[in-house]
Design an enzyme around this catalytic site. Structure first.
Site, PDB file in Angstrom:
ATOM      1  N   HIS C 133       0.875  -1.216  -0.118  1.00  0.00           N
ATOM      2  CA  HIS C 133      -0.154  -0.072   0.282  1.00  0.00           C
ATOM      3  C   HIS C 133       0.906   1.097  -0.069  1.00  0.00           C
ATOM      4  CE1 HIS C 133      -2.823   3.014   1.558  1.00  0.00           C
ATOM      5  NE2 HIS C 133      -3.738   2.149   1.434  1.00  0.00           N
ATOM      6  N   CYS C 375      -4.475   2.314  -3.937  1.00  0.00           N
ATOM      7  CA  CYS C 375      -3.331   2.770  -3.179  1.00  0.00           C
ATOM      8  C   CYS C 375      -2.394   1.665  -3.305  1.00  0.00           C
ATOM      9  CB  CYS C 375      -3.634   3.079  -1.710  1.00  0.00           C
ATOM     10  SG  CYS C 375      -4.862   4.494  -1.453  1.00  0.00           S
TER      11      CYS C 375
HETATM   12  C1  LIG Z   1      -2.563  -2.778   3.688  1.00  0.00           C
HETATM   13  C2  LIG Z   1      -2.859  -1.305   4.013  1.00  0.00           C
HETATM   14  N1  LIG Z   1      -2.016  -0.495   4.637  1.00  0.00           N
HETATM   15  C3  LIG Z   1      -2.057   0.729   4.839  1.00  0.00           C
HETATM   16  C4  LIG Z   1      -3.428   1.322   4.755  1.00  0.00           C
HETATM   17  C5  LIG Z   1      -3.498   2.755   5.330  1.00  0.00           C
HETATM   18  O1  LIG Z   1      -4.716   2.837   6.445  1.00  0.00           O
HETATM   19  P1  LIG Z   1      -4.881   4.251   6.940  1.00  0.00           P
HETATM   20  O2  LIG Z   1      -5.681   4.779   5.483  1.00  0.00           O
HETATM   21  O3  LIG Z   1      -6.253   3.801   7.731  1.00  0.00           O
HETATM   22  O4  LIG Z   1      -3.980   5.115   7.562  1.00  0.00           O
HETATM   23  C6  LIG Z   1      -4.325   0.630   4.365  1.00  0.00           C
HETATM   24  C7  LIG Z   1      -5.549   1.058   4.085  1.00  0.00           C
HETATM   25  O5  LIG Z   1      -5.973   2.005   3.262  1.00  0.00           O
HETATM   26  C8  LIG Z   1      -4.294  -0.877   3.828  1.00  0.00           C
HETATM   27  O6  LIG Z   1      -5.232  -1.560   3.302  1.00  0.00           O
END
Ligand SMILES: Cc1ncc(COP(=O)(O)O)c(C=O)c1O
Ligand SMILES: Cc1ncc(COP(=O)(O)O)c(C=O)c1O
Lengths: 147, 420, 420, 147
Positions: C133, C375
């Site tokens: 991500h 993302c």
């Molecule tokens: C694997 C992963 N890492 C990081 C994130 C980031 O999380 P957040 O947007 O809650 O900070 C997400 C979700 O969008 C995710 O699915």
């Protein structure tokens, strides 16, 4: 006795106004010193003690500091209490004190064991003040670890 | 006049009892209580329209995105800004750190071409004041340490007002940032923003204003005040925890490199580099506090409906009443008792009684005040103390509550056996 | 077996209709829905015990502090950690940025003596993977850019599994950080944590695990997994927005310099410098998301009561059913269709139809899925596409919902006039 | 007509499958080019146009890109529409289009004015898709500003 009076026992106010062992002894080789601080309210305590040549007996506990009546009284009471005790006895006292203070009113401090410091029992019901009462005890624990 | 009884009915927690006494909540400067309307707005959103915003094509996601962006427009409007100049943060501390780190990143050569205008060189100066909350002090200490810039401080006079003459001497050609609070959380005094902005403008320095203690209490028009950046926290203005705002003038925001990086703030990402969206999205990496933002919009609507002018007048009247009562009591010293415009809070010292003990005594009567250094340790040091008692009011407080406080304070020194 | 009907009754939003059809929410990997119990916990706190934590001596403040710290212990216990090893953050993105910046600060000479162990030198390498991500990619790009370290990537095989042979070659004496996701939010595959941790341990590199997509779906024991740091987000695990967690091994947390600075994370502050508290407070500057943290504790209690083992089994069954249905449909390509342990999500490509259009078609039938690159743009590029459709399940989804999805997907290409 | 059909009019699917003016013309001195991107879904459009020697008339609108049917159809329709129009006319069209698309279904696009692009009227009820439909129009606006 009102809730507040269970916290501020006469004995506590006495000790805070007439602190015992107050005024740090000159630091000599055998002395160990610890400085502790409660960052929320700025309470500070510096406590100094030495361990006798027998490697066990605690001597010359003195302290200095500023803070609320609870923290000051607690330091005063502790100094009286542990003078002449052994490391092991002190460690047990500190552990028991910590447990009682964190017990949220469940555990009473025994006057026969804790002397004046038993008056601090009431603090355990005021969780925001537990740190104040613990400050000197943590300082002693820390100082002994280095003595 | 405010219909305080009606307002109080919106705040369920004000009906609580503490130690068998009705709660007298005089700690709103630390965190305010939240009206039913705010809780309801968040609840409605979470039970009817919750979905990931700015990311989905499905109906719920579109609805959530609309509500979230409407919230931005509402909160921005409340502080006198267009929606696209409001960046969501998790709170004021985060907003100030964002600025410190983003300027640090500009200094490290990150960001676009116009970011260079924000870069600091060794010898450059950051000016803050002697009365700041740690949140508007330590991030600048750290920025100075990382960049080699020098941190300087506008001193405060004994009455708590900023020494503008000294500010005039301090702020000079080497000054790149001037960071100050709109209202101190210890003194309650409204600082001379226009003068500070003018001094900064003369030398082209960036101005950063901490609006934590003004946003809930004064009509606020950030664009009119002319500051470059300002921050505030939702939880101090009837809103939820976990959300706050960073306002920026358009060209300043545009020049600022990103701080937090991750999803939703980029255009193109390869494994080795990324390009960034324009503000405000550039500064909103990852999932935003959507529920809290919608709650905060409800909070500012609530404040707006009551009217900031009327709130300010009500709170000033309470503060005046509090002052009148407290100065009569032997051994009480008010901090920042200047003849100045102020919000509804007073910090004071009780001679011979530690603030912690005084606060405990008041708590026994159901009165919740703050004791300690209120995250302004240097200011307390200037007054020769490590802690004080602070009573702060909000729109839901009454004259009776102020009287109860004064009455109780009168008993403190006797209880602790301090002769007056 | 889960009593899904009973669970669904706890999630008011699942009763919504979209375009006249009952909502089929298959976007929990983006953000989960929240049960009544979570909303109630936050509501109860805000209407009965709300006050500033760690700062006041009054009764309400003490109560709030206790509830807040109990929440920490509860959430820490849920991920297999002692309370003092859990730092509150605003979410996973923030947690990963915290690590990137704190390591950057160590590199800049900030922090205590043991912080030096975290400092990066030019030539040092940060290893991440090709499937991350953006939140676990861009912060490392930025850290590399600021420090002169080099960023490298463990490649993914065509089936979406990480290439461990390549990882073995990549991770070497210059490697200082190995950052990887526990479960990819696109592929759903559970990555080989033990192997990655072993490779990192051999060279003394710090491991950072993104647990966003595992925490709500698998029993998680971070201490047993042996990673140095891990992050997760509350809003993806039935909790509120605005809160997340950073776990750290005790000695690693202890060595880490502060990131955000401000109130409540300091011991002594003068106008020119500050000293910092030990973890976790060192990393919790300013007012924390108290309400959301208490809500998150209720969320993990909810998950625990249902049982993570049972949740995992239920979701795996749904994922298997989804796969069986989707692979029968001409023109559908599943991303990451490996024979591996996985959570309940599938991303797929519809030949000849853009993901956005496919998502719109599903939305018309009340089915909420995510479309886009989720993302993870580089991973999509590897598959030769810019966007995919992702359907993800949670404990509240049913087999019927999966069937509805499969049924609807079957109609996509015909609607858009693409011959099969 | 179902809700979905008001979005995906036949005309839109036609344009997306048989995009007009597709394939970028060689860039000459007089051409201005704009690249626009929708970061959420990765839709991209590069649009190129030139303004005649009269300084007003728009000529040779071509484009390239990838994305959903709405964004592709919109680029195709726009290219047909503005070919031969003046800058001022185009600016008015773009403004009107933006307003209609943001109107949440309140404003209809007039077929006499917008030609095939009037079929995009239905997009305004799908707020998540407005960006898709706008992409080419923003690109033209940007290109003209530099032409
Ligand atoms: C694997 C992963 N890492 C990081 C994130 C980031 O999380 P957040 O947007 O809650 O900070 C997400 C979700 O969008 C995710 O699915
Ligand atoms: C003047 C001032 N600035 C900054 C802050 C920090 O706000 P927060 O803790 O919400 O980040 C506070 C409140 O504590 C404040 O009163």
């Amino acid at each position: 006795m009102s809730e507040l009076d269970t916290l501020y026992r006469e004995l506590i106010l006495d000790h805070s106004k007439h602190p015992q062992h107050f005024g740090l002894a000159e630091a000599e080789g055998a002395h160990a010193t610890s400085h502790q601080k409660n960052p929320v309210c700025g309470d500070e305590i510096t406590l100094r003690a030495r361990v006798d040549t027998d490697g066990e007996t605690i001597r010359d506990v003195t302290w200095e500091g500023s803070g609320c009546s609870i923290s000051q009284a607690s330091a005063s009471m502790l100094s009286e209490l542990v003078e002449g005790q052994t490391r092991t006895e002190a460690a047990t006292l500190i552990e028991g004190f910590r447990e009682a203070l964190r017990s949220r009113g469940q555990i009473e401090l025994d006057e026969d064991v804790y002397g004046d410091a038993a008056a601090l029992t009431g603090v355990s019901k005021f969780s925001a003040r537990v740190k104040c009462a613990m400050l000197a005890w943590v300082a002693l624990e820390d100082a002994l670890a280095r003595a | 006049m405010l219909d305080v009884a009606r307002i109080r009915a919106d705040f369920p927690i004000l009906g609580e009892t503490v130690n068998g006494r009705p709660l007298v909540y005089l700690d709103s400067a630390a965190t305010s209580q939240k009206p039913r309307q705010v809780l309801q707005a968040e609840y409605d959103f979470l039970t009817h329209a919750n979905a990931a915003v700015h990311r989905g094509a499905h109906t719920l996601a579109a609805e959530a995105t609309d509500l979230f962006e409407d919230a931005r427009a509402t909160v921005a409007g409340f502080v006198g800004a267009p929606a696209e100049q409001l960046v969501w943060t998790s709170g004021a501390t985060m907003g100030l750190n964002l600025l410190g780190y983003a300027i640090g990143n500009a200094t490290a050569g990150r960001g676009g071409a116009d970011s260079a205008s924000l870069a600091l060189r060794p010898g450059d100066e950051i000016v803050t004041t002697a009365i700041e909350h740690h949140a508007n002090l330590i991030p600048w200490q750290e920025l100075a340490a990382r960049t080699g810039a020098t941190l300087r401080h506008v001193p405060a006079r004994a009455d708590g007002t900023l020494d503008l003459d000294a500010a005039g001497d301090l702020i000079g050609p080497r000054t790149r940032v001037v960071a100050f609070t709109h209202v101190s959380n210890v003194l309650g005094i409204v600082n001379p923003v226009a003068e500070l902005v003018a001094l900064a403008a003369e030398v082209g320095a960036i101005t950063v204003m901490d609006a934590c203690q003004s946003a809930p209490h004064l009509p606020l028009d950030l664009a009119a005040l002319g500051v470059d950046f300002a921050v505030f926290s939702g939880h101090k203005m009837l809103g939820p925890y976990g959300v706050g705002g960073l306002y920026g003038r358009a060209e300043r925001l545009e020049a600022l490199p990103p701080f937090l990086t991750g999803g939703s703030m980029i255009t193109t990402v390869t494994l080795d580099s990324a390009e960034y969206l324009p503000p405000p999205q550039r500064f909103e990496a990852g999932t935003q506090p959507v529920g809290p933002a919608i709650g905060l919009a409800a909070a500012v609507r609530y404040l707006d409906e009551v009217g900031l002018d009327r709130i300010h007048a009500h709170e000033q009247a309470l503060a005046a009443r509090m002052r009148a009562g407290l100065i009569e009591i032997p051994g009480i010293r008010l901090l920042g008792d200047a003849d100045a415009e102020r919000v509804g809070l007073w910090a004071f010292d009780v001679d011979g009684v530690h603030a912690h003990d005084a606060g405990q005594f008041l708590d026994d009567r159901g009165i919740a005040v703050r004791v300690g250094h209120h995250c302004a340790a240097p200011l307390h040091r200037q007054y020769g103390i490590t802690a004080s008692v602070r009573a702060s009011v909000a729109l839901y407080n009454t004259a009776d509550e102020v009287d109860e406080l004064v009455d109780a304070v009168r008993g403190i020194r006797a209880y602790f056996g301090v002769e007056s």
